[in-house]
Design an enzyme around this catalytic site. Sequence first.
Site, mmCIF file in Angstrom:
data_model
loop_
_atom_site.group_PDB
_atom_site.id
_atom_site.type_symbol
_atom_site.label_atom_id
_atom_site.label_comp_id
_atom_site.label_asym_id
_atom_site.label_seq_id
_atom_site.Cartn_x
_atom_site.Cartn_y
_atom_site.Cartn_z
ATOM 1 N N ASP A 120 1.207 -1.573 -0.086
ATOM 2 C CA ASP A 120 0.322 0.275 -0.300
ATOM 3 C C ASP A 120 0.634 1.008 0.337
ATOM 4 O OD1 ASP A 120 -2.559 1.758 0.600
ATOM 5 O OD2 ASP A 120 -2.277 1.568 2.879
ATOM 6 N N ASP B 86 0.420 5.234 0.923
ATOM 7 C CA ASP B 86 -0.322 6.310 2.240
ATOM 8 C C ASP B 86 0.282 5.349 3.652
ATOM 9 O OD1 ASP B 86 -0.390 8.729 1.480
ATOM 10 O OD2 ASP B 86 -2.373 8.454 0.086
#
Length: 221
Positions: free
Chosen positions: A9, A11
């Site tokens: 992922d 952020d």
Amino acid sequence: MAIEALFFDYDGVLWDSEVAAVRSWQETYAEYGQSLSVDSFFTRLGTIGGIDLVAELERLLGTSLDREAVERRRWERKMELVRELKPRPGVLDYIAEARRRGLAVAVVSTDNTEWITTGLTILGLSDAFDFIECAEGDKSRAKPSPALYLSALDRLALSAAEAIAIEDSPNGIRAAKSAGIFCVGYANAVTQQLDLSEADVVVESLDDLALSDVLRSATVR
């Protein structure tokens, strides 16, 4: 079955941009004498949508604001904060080890390409990933839907059993698990307050768990 891909992922996993986002919103609210409810911010984590934080600020104030000006100042402050960031602990080691083992390495994120490439440039990781799979504003593909992970698997012609995902939020973890992918929950200062127990393993730092151990766990599940 051997693991062939490592999905990150963006952020909150690659860097502490979620912390910067919360701080920028807290400072914006403070300018108007208000406090930001962290629960309100949580609705936005790892997905598209959630509470409109400018609208919430207007509700607290009981008046309308120049929304464009508020958003612009808030974004500029966030960018000041993220430009000071480095990759989160363990990220560089995981990428290097994955490369040494011949694994594909990709970013799988609800965000958009422009924001992701901006961050990767700041972090010095522009050439670190094979590809970016992101939602580009399409809510139907946004986490917690498994769509982004399924697309990433398709691009590599892999099954779910051949990949590992690293996520920091419940929405991201749910997306990975719904796609059938082994998931490492990597909490940060914001998401450590949330329930990440749907992940196969949860760590405070990737430095606490070698990639070799994750690969072993993923292949014997």
